[in-house]
Design an enzyme around this catalytic site. Structure first.
Site, PDB file in Angstrom:
ATOM      1  N   GLY A   1      -0.086 -14.094 -13.592  1.00 38.48           N
ATOM      2  CA  GLY A   1      -1.218 -14.125 -12.669  1.00 38.48           C
ATOM      3  C   GLY A   1      -1.915 -12.780 -12.593  1.00 38.48           C
ATOM      4  O   GLY A   1      -1.341 -11.816 -12.104  1.00 38.48           O
TER       5      GLY A   1
ATOM      6  N   HIS B   1     -23.672  14.466   1.685  1.00 37.60           N
ATOM      7  CA  HIS B   1     -23.487  14.953   0.319  1.00 37.60           C
ATOM      8  C   HIS B   1     -22.441  16.067   0.314  1.00 37.60           C
ATOM      9  O   HIS B   1     -22.460  16.923   1.207  1.00 37.60           O
ATOM     10  CB  HIS B   1     -24.815  15.502  -0.204  1.00 37.60           C
ATOM     11  CG  HIS B   1     -24.679  16.158  -1.547  1.00 37.60           C
ATOM     12  ND1 HIS B   1     -24.578  15.427  -2.708  1.00 37.60           N
ATOM     13  CD2 HIS B   1     -24.593  17.463  -1.899  1.00 37.60           C
ATOM     14  CE1 HIS B   1     -24.447  16.263  -3.720  1.00 37.60           C
ATOM     15  NE2 HIS B   1     -24.454  17.515  -3.270  1.00 37.60           N
TER      16      HIS B   1
ATOM     17  N   LYS C   1       0.831  -1.206   0.000  1.00 34.79           N
ATOM     18  CA  LYS C   1       0.000   0.000   0.000  1.00 34.79           C
ATOM     19  C   LYS C   1       0.866   1.257   0.000  1.00 34.79           C
ATOM     20  O   LYS C   1       0.483   2.277  -0.565  1.00 34.79           O
ATOM     21  CB  LYS C   1      -0.958  -0.011   1.184  1.00 34.79           C
ATOM     22  CG  LYS C   1      -2.337  -0.561   0.840  1.00 34.79           C
ATOM     23  CD  LYS C   1      -2.443  -2.056   0.762  1.00 34.79           C
ATOM     24  CE  LYS C   1      -2.390  -2.677  -0.574  1.00 34.79           C
ATOM     25  NZ  LYS C   1      -2.463  -4.138  -0.543  1.00 34.79           N
TER      26      LYS C   1
ATOM     27  N   ILE D   1      -2.371  -9.622  -6.309  1.00 38.39           N
ATOM     28  CA  ILE D   1      -0.975  -9.186  -6.239  1.00 38.39           C
ATOM     29  C   ILE D   1      -0.500  -8.689  -7.605  1.00 38.39           C
ATOM     30  O   ILE D   1       0.122  -7.632  -7.711  1.00 38.39           O
ATOM     31  CB  ILE D   1      -0.064 -10.335  -5.735  1.00 38.39           C
ATOM     32  CG1 ILE D   1      -0.382 -10.614  -4.265  1.00 38.39           C
ATOM     33  CG2 ILE D   1       1.417  -9.999  -5.941  1.00 38.39           C
ATOM     34  CD1 ILE D   1       0.457 -11.698  -3.624  1.00 38.39           C
TER      35      ILE D   1
HETATM   36  P1  FAD Z   1       1.007 -14.296   8.149  1.00 37.17           P
HETATM   37  O1  FAD Z   1       0.775 -12.842   8.078  1.00 37.17           O
HETATM   38  O2  FAD Z   1       1.542 -14.992   6.974  1.00 37.17           O
HETATM   39  O3  FAD Z   1       1.887 -14.548   9.430  1.00 37.17           O
HETATM   40  C1  FAD Z   1       2.352 -15.791   9.795  1.00 37.17           C
HETATM   41  C2  FAD Z   1       3.646 -15.619  10.563  1.00 37.17           C
HETATM   42  O4  FAD Z   1       3.988 -16.868  11.115  1.00 37.17           O
HETATM   43  C3  FAD Z   1       4.830 -15.204   9.698  1.00 37.17           C
HETATM   44  O5  FAD Z   1       5.409 -14.045  10.210  1.00 37.17           O
HETATM   45  C4  FAD Z   1       5.797 -16.376   9.788  1.00 37.17           C
HETATM   46  O6  FAD Z   1       7.140 -15.963   9.852  1.00 37.17           O
HETATM   47  C5  FAD Z   1       5.389 -17.026  11.097  1.00 37.17           C
HETATM   48  N1  FAD Z   1       5.654 -18.453  11.164  1.00 37.17           N
HETATM   49  C6  FAD Z   1       5.299 -19.415  10.269  1.00 37.17           C
HETATM   50  N2  FAD Z   1       5.642 -20.631  10.721  1.00 37.17           N
HETATM   51  C7  FAD Z   1       6.227 -20.435  11.927  1.00 37.17           C
HETATM   52  C8  FAD Z   1       6.780 -21.313  12.897  1.00 37.17           C
HETATM   53  N3  FAD Z   1       6.750 -22.640  12.721  1.00 37.17           N
HETATM   54  N4  FAD Z   1       7.327 -20.768  14.011  1.00 37.17           N
HETATM   55  C9  FAD Z   1       7.345 -19.422  14.220  1.00 37.17           C
HETATM   56  N5  FAD Z   1       6.809 -18.554  13.339  1.00 37.17           N
HETATM   57  C10 FAD Z   1       6.248 -19.050  12.213  1.00 37.17           C
HETATM   58  N6  FAD Z   1      -4.470  -8.922   2.858  1.00 37.17           N
HETATM   59  C11 FAD Z   1      -5.361  -7.941   3.073  1.00 37.17           C
HETATM   60  O7  FAD Z   1      -6.349  -8.154   3.764  1.00 37.17           O
HETATM   61  N7  FAD Z   1      -5.167  -6.694   2.537  1.00 37.17           N
HETATM   62  C12 FAD Z   1      -4.112  -6.400   1.760  1.00 37.17           C
HETATM   63  O8  FAD Z   1      -3.960  -5.262   1.305  1.00 37.17           O
HETATM   64  C13 FAD Z   1      -3.158  -7.425   1.504  1.00 37.17           C
HETATM   65  N8  FAD Z   1      -2.074  -7.182   0.742  1.00 37.17           N
HETATM   66  C14 FAD Z   1      -1.156  -8.181   0.544  1.00 37.17           C
HETATM   67  C15 FAD Z   1      -0.078  -7.913  -0.280  1.00 37.17           C
HETATM   68  C16 FAD Z   1       0.870  -8.884  -0.522  1.00 37.17           C
HETATM   69  C17 FAD Z   1       2.056  -8.580  -1.401  1.00 37.17           C
HETATM   70  C18 FAD Z   1       0.733 -10.160   0.097  1.00 37.17           C
HETATM   71  C19 FAD Z   1       1.764 -11.224  -0.115  1.00 37.17           C
HETATM   72  C20 FAD Z   1      -0.367 -10.443   0.902  1.00 37.17           C
HETATM   73  C21 FAD Z   1      -1.330  -9.454   1.125  1.00 37.17           C
HETATM   74  N9  FAD Z   1      -2.445  -9.688   1.905  1.00 37.17           N
HETATM   75  C22 FAD Z   1      -3.375  -8.700   2.102  1.00 37.17           C
HETATM   76  C23 FAD Z   1      -2.693 -10.983   2.545  1.00 37.17           C
HETATM   77  C24 FAD Z   1      -2.300 -10.930   4.026  1.00 37.17           C
HETATM   78  O9  FAD Z   1      -0.949 -10.548   4.121  1.00 37.17           O
HETATM   79  C25 FAD Z   1      -2.519 -12.272   4.687  1.00 37.17           C
HETATM   80  O10 FAD Z   1      -3.849 -12.711   4.471  1.00 37.17           O
HETATM   81  C26 FAD Z   1      -2.281 -12.179   6.183  1.00 37.17           C
HETATM   82  O11 FAD Z   1      -0.966 -11.733   6.450  1.00 37.17           O
HETATM   83  C27 FAD Z   1      -2.496 -13.540   6.847  1.00 37.17           C
HETATM   84  O12 FAD Z   1      -2.264 -13.436   8.209  1.00 37.17           O
HETATM   85  P2  FAD Z   1      -1.782 -14.697   9.064  1.00 37.17           P
HETATM   86  O13 FAD Z   1      -1.660 -14.192  10.454  1.00 37.17           O
HETATM   87  O14 FAD Z   1      -2.659 -15.854   8.814  1.00 37.17           O
HETATM   88  O15 FAD Z   1      -0.361 -15.105   8.496  1.00 37.17           O
HETATM   89  P1  NAI Z   2      -4.741 -14.738  -6.669  1.00 37.46           P
HETATM   90  O1  NAI Z   2      -5.351 -16.043  -6.355  1.00 37.46           O
HETATM   91  O2  NAI Z   2      -5.442 -13.490  -6.340  1.00 37.46           O
HETATM   92  O3  NAI Z   2      -4.436 -14.654  -8.232  1.00 37.46           O
HETATM   93  C1  NAI Z   2      -3.648 -15.583  -8.893  1.00 37.46           C
HETATM   94  C2  NAI Z   2      -3.990 -15.542 -10.362  1.00 37.46           C
HETATM   95  O4  NAI Z   2      -3.038 -16.310 -11.067  1.00 37.46           O
HETATM   96  C3  NAI Z   2      -5.348 -16.141 -10.676  1.00 37.46           C
HETATM   97  O5  NAI Z   2      -6.067 -15.205 -11.460  1.00 37.46           O
HETATM   98  C4  NAI Z   2      -5.027 -17.408 -11.437  1.00 37.46           C
HETATM   99  O6  NAI Z   2      -5.997 -17.736 -12.389  1.00 37.46           O
HETATM  100  C5  NAI Z   2      -3.706 -17.047 -12.081  1.00 37.46           C
HETATM  101  N1  NAI Z   2      -2.846 -18.173 -12.413  1.00 37.46           N
HETATM  102  C6  NAI Z   2      -2.611 -19.292 -11.689  1.00 37.46           C
HETATM  103  N2  NAI Z   2      -1.710 -20.073 -12.329  1.00 37.46           N
HETATM  104  C7  NAI Z   2      -1.342 -19.417 -13.467  1.00 37.46           C
HETATM  105  C8  NAI Z   2      -0.444 -19.687 -14.525  1.00 37.46           C
HETATM  106  N3  NAI Z   2       0.283 -20.773 -14.531  1.00 37.46           N
HETATM  107  N4  NAI Z   2      -0.332 -18.787 -15.521  1.00 37.46           N
HETATM  108  C9  NAI Z   2      -1.085 -17.650 -15.522  1.00 37.46           C
HETATM  109  N5  NAI Z   2      -1.945 -17.346 -14.535  1.00 37.46           N
HETATM  110  C10 NAI Z   2      -2.072 -18.207 -13.515  1.00 37.46           C
HETATM  111  O7  NAI Z   2      -3.276 -14.799  -5.994  1.00 37.46           O
HETATM  112  P2  NAI Z   2      -2.202 -13.672  -5.752  1.00 37.46           P
HETATM  113  O8  NAI Z   2      -2.448 -12.498  -6.609  1.00 37.46           O
HETATM  114  O9  NAI Z   2      -0.902 -14.368  -5.819  1.00 37.46           O
HETATM  115  O10 NAI Z   2      -2.483 -13.280  -4.244  1.00 37.46           O
HETATM  116  C11 NAI Z   2      -2.390 -14.260  -3.199  1.00 37.46           C
HETATM  117  C12 NAI Z   2      -3.303 -13.934  -2.070  1.00 37.46           C
HETATM  118  O11 NAI Z   2      -2.857 -12.801  -1.370  1.00 37.46           O
HETATM  119  C13 NAI Z   2      -4.694 -13.654  -2.551  1.00 37.46           C
HETATM  120  O12 NAI Z   2      -5.470 -14.798  -2.272  1.00 37.46           O
HETATM  121  C14 NAI Z   2      -5.181 -12.510  -1.748  1.00 37.46           C
HETATM  122  O13 NAI Z   2      -6.180 -12.933  -0.878  1.00 37.46           O
HETATM  123  C15 NAI Z   2      -3.973 -12.048  -0.935  1.00 37.46           C
HETATM  124  N6  NAI Z   2      -3.745 -10.633  -1.247  1.00 37.46           N
HETATM  125  C16 NAI Z   2      -4.714  -9.725  -0.908  1.00 37.46           C
HETATM  126  C17 NAI Z   2      -4.581  -8.406  -1.228  1.00 37.46           C
HETATM  127  C18 NAI Z   2      -5.672  -7.472  -0.889  1.00 37.46           C
HETATM  128  O14 NAI Z   2      -6.522  -7.822  -0.088  1.00 37.46           O
HETATM  129  N7  NAI Z   2      -5.687  -6.265  -1.438  1.00 37.46           N
HETATM  130  C19 NAI Z   2      -3.397  -7.899  -1.912  1.00 37.46           C
HETATM  131  C20 NAI Z   2      -2.464  -8.936  -2.260  1.00 37.46           C
HETATM  132  C21 NAI Z   2      -2.639 -10.238  -1.902  1.00 37.46           C
END
Ligand code: FAD
Ligand code: NAI
Length: 469
Positions: free
Chosen positions: A183, A448, A55, A187
């Site tokens: 994809g 509004h 973000k 992301i």
């Molecule tokens: P995580 O946040 O993955 O945390 C798990 C933690 O557990 C990690 O820090 C890891 O190091 C630790 N861990 C794992 N195994 C062990 C172990 N055995 N011992 C000790 N520690 C361990 N979601 C949104 O809602 N809004 C967004 O804007 C958004 N943007 C995203 C952008 C990107 C690029 C990505 C990759 C994801 C995004 N997400 C977003 C998804 C969001 O980050 C995840 O859904 C969320 O972080 C999940 O929370 P969690 O607590 O389940 O796990």
């Molecule tokens: P995603 O599931 O959103 O999208 C993956 C895309 O890749 C799908 O459209 C799928 O059809 C496509 N795909 C799969 N295999 C492929 C291939 N071989 N070639 C071409 N396309 C292919 O997964 P993404 O974007 O990796 O995000 C992962 C998770 O992180 C999401 O489930 C989302 O919930 C979370 N996330 C949430 C955000 C938010 O809330 N704003 C921001 C970023 C991530």
């Protein structure tokens, strides 16, 4: 008072939005709580390499594009000779991450949650090893989150920066000339938008025939139109069959998803964003008799109990959308359930937002899913073009859409495409949580001029009576 048999009442594994929230709520409820986290900082994927840094880059790149593309100039603000200092942008992102991860550390101290630094592994249902130390707890919550799904045959090297995952794409040292995103999901579109705004040519290769699977069809179509208009090249119904790297360049081999002649795309950066998989490796699940599902997830009941007594699971590691707010709400609920209270998450009302410009947001069911149930549904739609504030701000892309049960008028789903969709969707989630009808939204006074009036008008349109169109 802690049960003296164990070191802790509650041990949470993982300090992401699921785990850290569970730990804080457990401590607030008077339980002696520890949280194991192997990262150097708390906050999990979300704060370190997910929601927050993405973000920050989205915000910074949006400002850059507004200055560069003449949006500011249109409003009489002359920012001539606009240039990008990418290091400064990364610096601001890093500051946000540091402040927020540090904030969680502060909250742990304040609530007396012990941070066990290191990787945790079960030895039995009440015991884990962290950094060679044995720690016991009456209840253990698995909140280990998820990591990037690899694409078979494609090697990710974030250091080299040619073939990267989301973590690498958040830290590119220079703006690529041509970024190929594999994809067209959340992301791919968020980070693709960042680098396109900063000057890269961006090609998105998506296996399916539309972007953003899981969202309402009209929203997905609109996304296709808008991202194309912004200059992204979209290769839909196309699959990647391989990526080869030669020095600082990559060659991406693609072919039609349905089969046919292949071709290659030359890129200087390839982002693999095809989904995420639950983190269970090295957790010692076999020691507690827990197996993962076919999708690699840990199954739980409604209260977040796993099949193993005393072991619970939440967040990305269990089924459901992989979203930070879903993980957080499950964190609160699991702690309350452990404390003997009634913790509930309504999984039917979890909003999702794509933070591009415009934003794409939804809560509840899609129109297609609503119709598939065989129930009669009514749909009201209102374009942002007819919303006075959007028109005033010259940001008229998108629409609001309300799907209601034709018989009861209860709202089944809301979808919004707008610069402020992520903020607007909260109202829809609240309305649905309270079992609102479309009429309830339509008769609620909205300030509004605001973008939110578009949602009110879409609700009015369910009965065929919008005013401003
Ligand atoms: P995580 O946040 O993955 O945390 C798990 C933690 O557990 C990690 O820090 C890891 O190091 C630790 N861990 C794992 N195994 C062990 C172990 N055995 N011992 C000790 N520690 C361990 N979601 C949104 O809602 N809004 C967004 O804007 C958004 N943007 C995203 C952008 C990107 C690029 C990505 C990759 C994801 C995004 N997400 C977003 C998804 C969001 O980050 C995840 O859904 C969320 O972080 C999940 O929370 P969690 O607590 O389940 O796990
Ligand atoms: P995603 O599931 O959103 O999208 C993956 C895309 O890749 C799908 O459209 C799928 O059809 C496509 N795909 C799969 N295999 C492929 C291939 N071989 N070639 C071409 N396309 C292919 O997964 P993404 O974007 O990796 O995000 C992962 C998770 O992180 C999401 O489930 C989302 O919930 C979370 N996330 C949430 C955000 C938010 O809330 N704003 C921001 C970023 C991530």
């Amino acid at each position: 008072m802690a049960d003296q048999t164990y070191d802790y009442d509650v041990l949470v594994i993982g300090a992401g939005p699921g785990g850290y929230v569970a730990a804080i709520r457990a401590a607030q409820l008077g339980l002696k709580t520890a949280c194991a986290e192997s990262r150097e900082t708390l906050g999990g994927t979300c704060l370190n390499v997910g929601c927050i840094p993405s973000k920050a880059l989205l915000h910074g790149s949006e400002l850059f594009e507004e200055a560069e593309d003449g949006v500011l100039a249109k409003w009489g603000i002359k920012a001539e000779k606009v240039s990008l200092d990418l290091d400064a942008l990364h610096g601001e992102k890093a500051k946000a991450v540091t402040e927020l991860t540090g904030g969680i550390e502060y909250l742990f101290k304040k609530n007396k949650v012990t941070w066990l630094k290191g990787h945790a592994r079960f030895t039995d249902a009440h015991t884990v090893e962290v950094n060679g130390e044995t720690v016991t707890a009456k209840d253990i919550v698995i909140a280990t989150g998820s990591s990037v799904t690899p694409l078979p045959g494609v090697e990710i090297d974030n250091e080299q920066g040619v073939v990267v995952d989301s973590t690498g794409a958040l830290a590119l040292a220079k703006v690529p000339d041509h970024l190929v995103v594999i994809g067209g999901g959340v992301i791919g579109l968020e980070l693709g938008s960042v680098w396109r705004r900063l000057g890269a040519k961006v090609t998105v290769v998506e296996f399916l025939d539309q972007l953003l699977p899981g969202m309402d069809d009209e929203v997905r179509k609109e996304a296709g139109k808008l991202f194309k208009k912004q200059g992204m090249e979209l290769r839909l119904s196309t699959k990647v069959t391989g990526v080869s790297v030669n020095g600082s360049k990559a060659t991406v081999s693609v072919e039609p998803a349905a089969g046919g002649d292949g071709e290659t795309l030359e890129a200087d950066c390839v982002l693999v964003a095809i989904g995420r998989k639950p983190n269970t490796e090295g957790l010692g699940l076999d020691a507690i008799g827990l197996e993962t599902s076919q999708r690699g997830q840990i199954e739980t009941d409604h209260d977040f109990r796993t099949k193993t007594d005393g072991v619970w699971a939440i967040g990305d590691v269990i089924p459901g959308p992989m979203l930070a707010h879903k993980a957080e709400d499950e964190g609160i609920a699991v702690a309350e359930n452990i404390a003997g209270q009634t913790g509930i998450v309504n999984h039917a009302v979890i909003p999702s937002v794509v933070y591009t410009m415009p934003e794409f947001a939804g809560v509840g069911v899609t129109e297609e899913a609503a119709r598939e149930t065989g129930k009669a549904v009514k749909v009201g739609k209102f374009p942002m073009m007819a919303n006075s504030r959007a028109k005033t701000n010259r940001d008229t892309d998108g629409f609001a859409k309300v799907i209601a049960d034709a018989e009861t008028d209860r709202v089944l789903g809301v979808w919004i495409v707008s610069s402020l969709a992520g903020t607007m969707i909260a109202e829809a989630a609240l309305a649905m949580e309270f079992g609102a009808t479309s009429e309830d939204i339509a008769y609620t006074c909205h300030a509004h001029p605001t973008h939110s009036e578009a949602l009110k008008e879409a609700a009015m349109a369910v009965q065929g009576k919008p005013i401003h169109i």
